[in-house]
Enzyme design. Structure first.
Site, PDB file in Angstrom:
ATOM      1  N   ASP A 169      -6.400   5.599   1.520  1.00  0.00           N
ATOM      2  CA  ASP A 169      -6.378   4.175   1.212  1.00  0.00           C
ATOM      3  C   ASP A 169      -7.799   3.586   1.260  1.00  0.00           C
ATOM      4  OD1 ASP A 169      -4.159   1.874   1.173  1.00  0.00           O
ATOM      5  OD2 ASP A 169      -5.910   1.147   2.269  1.00  0.00           O
TER       6      ASP A 169
ATOM      7  N   HIS B  57       0.834  -1.201   0.000  1.00  0.00           N
ATOM      8  CA  HIS B  57       0.000   0.000   0.000  1.00  0.00           C
ATOM      9  C   HIS B  57       0.873   1.257   0.000  1.00  0.00           C
ATOM     10  CE1 HIS B  57      -4.038  -1.861   0.875  1.00  0.00           C
ATOM     11  NE2 HIS B  57      -3.201  -2.879   0.928  1.00  0.00           N
TER      12      HIS B  57
HETATM   13 BR1  BUP Z   1       9.591  -9.208  -1.011  1.00  0.00          BR
HETATM   14  C1  BUP Z   1      10.035  -7.595  -1.847  1.00  0.00           C
HETATM   15  N1  BUP Z   1      11.720  -6.086  -2.533  1.00  0.00           N
HETATM   16  O1  BUP Z   1      12.319  -7.992  -1.524  1.00  0.00           O
HETATM   17  P1  BUP Z   1       2.905  -6.286  -4.044  1.00  0.00           P
HETATM   18  C2  BUP Z   1       9.080  -6.741  -2.334  1.00  0.00           C
HETATM   19  N2  BUP Z   1       9.451  -5.551  -2.895  1.00  0.00           N
HETATM   20  O2  BUP Z   1      11.138  -4.160  -3.554  1.00  0.00           O
HETATM   21  P2  BUP Z   1       2.494  -7.567  -1.459  1.00  0.00           P
HETATM   22  C3  BUP Z   1      10.778  -5.215  -3.018  1.00  0.00           C
HETATM   23  O3  BUP Z   1       7.311  -4.619  -2.469  1.00  0.00           O
HETATM   24  P3  BUP Z   1      -0.190  -6.697  -1.168  1.00  0.00           P
HETATM   25  C4  BUP Z   1      11.418  -7.260  -1.939  1.00  0.00           C
HETATM   26  O4  BUP Z   1       8.731  -4.390  -5.693  1.00  0.00           O
HETATM   27  C5  BUP Z   1       6.510  -4.251  -4.647  1.00  0.00           C
HETATM   28  O5  BUP Z   1       6.626  -2.890  -4.970  1.00  0.00           O
HETATM   29  C6  BUP Z   1       7.890  -4.917  -4.694  1.00  0.00           C
HETATM   30  O6  BUP Z   1       3.894  -5.242  -3.375  1.00  0.00           O
HETATM   31  C7  BUP Z   1       8.429  -4.593  -3.343  1.00  0.00           C
HETATM   32  O7  BUP Z   1       2.705  -7.459  -3.039  1.00  0.00           O
HETATM   33  C8  BUP Z   1       6.126  -4.382  -3.192  1.00  0.00           C
HETATM   34  O8  BUP Z   1       3.522  -6.879  -5.227  1.00  0.00           O
HETATM   35  C9  BUP Z   1       5.193  -5.554  -2.943  1.00  0.00           C
HETATM   36  O9  BUP Z   1       1.625  -5.577  -4.278  1.00  0.00           O
HETATM   37  O10 BUP Z   1       1.387  -6.537  -1.119  1.00  0.00           O
HETATM   38  O11 BUP Z   1       3.723  -7.186  -0.753  1.00  0.00           O
HETATM   39  O12 BUP Z   1       2.023  -8.946  -1.223  1.00  0.00           O
HETATM   40  O13 BUP Z   1      -0.589  -7.422   0.086  1.00  0.00           O
HETATM   41  O14 BUP Z   1      -0.709  -5.313  -1.209  1.00  0.00           O
HETATM   42  O15 BUP Z   1      -0.507  -7.481  -2.410  1.00  0.00           O
END
Ligand code: BUP
Length: 455
Positions: free
Chosen positions: A113, A18
């Site tokens: 949010d 988020h």
């Molecule tokens: Br793990 C990891 N480095 O090592 P999502 C994640 N990320 O930059 P999530 C890193 O976290 P929700 C790491 O690039 C993305 O911007 C990744 O968000 C970054 O999944 C973010 O992909 C992760 O939306 O969140 O974390 O499961 O529950 O909102 O789906």
């Protein structure tokens, strides 16, 4: 500062999934000469959130930051992110005082949010402030959110007007159990009937990817009197995220030594802690795939706890040794946007968290989706429908069954050698970049919204 400056309060909830898009949107608003005030509930759930925030603030010292303190969780049980979300939802009086205290320049709008609708709508209404929501998942998921309080899921598929039927198996299971105690379900049920009370929704997506859902939402098919839904993506990863993010530089040096398109990057996002049996099958599967790999292993939901364990404890010494030949396995936080943008990376095994999907789109990387919970199967569906990814629908939700190494290896190999996915991913990248370029859809739309906020 001139009187017609647009002053935006940006209010994320909790978790990297988020926070990241809220900070990327803030960077875009600053670029369009808005004044930004960022309100952050403290403490953050994860270390990665506080580190990202400090990088953001050193890059943009002009952003006014306001913190407010949340009470400590009353129990150690349950998902820490949703405990935080519940605390934020109970912080109406503090938020009301904070928002009333901001006067110079006067506030134009609050962008908050999705988890804060019930808390913020009455406050912004009293203060006569427009309230927009930045929805941090796909437009398809937003259609599901908007429709879920009237959901009838008795048949094989869920019908949302204007949207292709969603197989029952792709609906997050908590929505199929009427008396579920899930916090997520309760928030969705309470807040989804209130979407018409907002002034608009911004989504990190783009027309070419989710045309059907965007059209259905804006035509009032999903909910009549739906406020405008704007696609403002794909959000470009920002410079402030990069600072120090290659860590000790090991993954970058390793990637630099690999052939173009030869490496599969594997990550299940910031919140998915897989069981050790499943993790070991993935390790063996990667070895069988015949591909080089860069794999982020997580067996704890909160990164602060992750630091305590060693890779060998999770994978076993022998597997760690064997894997060294073929790939790089990390337990630390990695610079995902940088990895996906590296020429050596040719495929992404992803849980299909929406930020990860958009980062893959931005970089034109094919996806093997392995959705684990929440919105992820709906997002995987979006990717597959646009032709730049595949996913195995019989792999189930997290913990439903252990997917074996053989299946994993075969699926990775098939994705990495699928030419049509590569072609389609390159097209998605091109269209996405065009949307974000000067005078592209994203910039034009944002400009239009900001003009509206001036009135
Ligand atoms: Br793990 C990891 N480095 O090592 P999502 C994640 N990320 O930059 P999530 C890193 O976290 P929700 C790491 O690039 C993305 O911007 C990744 O968000 C970054 O999944 C973010 O992909 C992760 O939306 O969140 O974390 O499961 O529950 O909102 O789906």
């Amino acid at each position: 500062m001139s009187d017609d400056v647009v002053h935006v309060v940006v209010l994320p909830s909790a978790g990297m999934g988020h926070l990241t898009p809220f900070l990327r949107l803030s960077a875009l608003l600053l670029h369009q000469h808005c004044k930004v005030t960022l309100i952050i509930p403290q403490p953050t759930v994860t270390l990665s959130e506080s580190q990202l925030l400090s990088r953001f603030h050193s890059t943009f010292p002009q952003v006014n930051q306001l913190h407010f303190q949340l009470p400590p969780p009353t129990s150690n049980e349950g998902d820490p992110l949703f405990q935080r979300v519940e605390a934020i939802r109970a912080s109406g009086p503090i938020l009301s005082t904070l928002l009333s205290s901001i006067s110079s320049p006067p506030l134009s709008v609050v962008v908050s949010d999705i988890f804060m609708i019930s808390t913020l709508v009455p406050i912004t209404h009293t203060l006569s402030l427009p309230n927009y929501v930045l929805f941090t998942s796909s437009a398809t998921m937003f259609a599901f959110f908007s429709h879920c309080s009237t959901l009838s899921a008795s048949s094989d598929a869920v019908e949302i007007p204007g949207i292709s039927p969603i197989p029952r198996s792709s609906i997050p299971p908590v929505f199929l159990v009427p008396d579920s105690k899930s916090v997520l379900r309760n928030i969705f049920m309470e807040d989804s009937p209130k979407v018409t009370k907002l002034h608009g929704f911004l989504i990190n997506t783009f027309e070419a990817l989710e045309q059907q859902a965007l059209e259905a939402l804006n035509a009032g098919k999903v909910v009549s009197e739906m406020p405008p839904v704007f696609s403002v993506g794909p959000f470009a990863p920002c410079e402030f995220e990069k600072e120090g993010q290659w860590g000790n530089g090991k993954p970058l040096r390793w990637l630099d030594d690999q052939d173009s398109g030869s490496v599969v990057y594997v990550s299940f996002g910031s919140r998915t802690a897989l069981g050790r049996d499943q993790i070991r099958e993935i390790g063996e599967g990667l070895m069988r795939s015949g591909c080089r790999f860069l794999w982020v292993v997580k067996d704890k939901i909160v990164d602060r706890e992750e630091e305590e364990g060693k890779l060998e404890d999770v994978l076993g010494v022998e597997l760690v040794e064997r894997m060294r030949e073929k790939g790089m396995v990390m337990k630390e936080w990695v610079y995902q946007s940088g990895i996906l943008g590296h020429r050596a990376v040719g495929g992404f095994v992803s849980h299909c968290g929406w930020n990860s999907v958009m980062e893959a789109a931005w970089n034109g990387v094919p996806i093997l989706g392995w959705p684990q919970h929440g919105d992820q199967k709906l997002n995987a569906e979006v990717v597959e429908r646009s032709g730049w990814g595949i996913w195995n629908k019989n792999w189930g939700w997290i913990g439903e069954r252990i997917v074996k190494a053989e299946e994993i290896g075969k699926a990775i190999n098939a994705m990495m050698n699928n030419e049509s996915l590569k072609v389609k991913a390159a097209q998605v990248k091109e269209v996405g970049r065009k949307a974000t370029s000067v005078d592209g859809d994203c910039e034009v739309t944002l400009h239009k919204i900001i003009e509206e906020w001036k009135n």
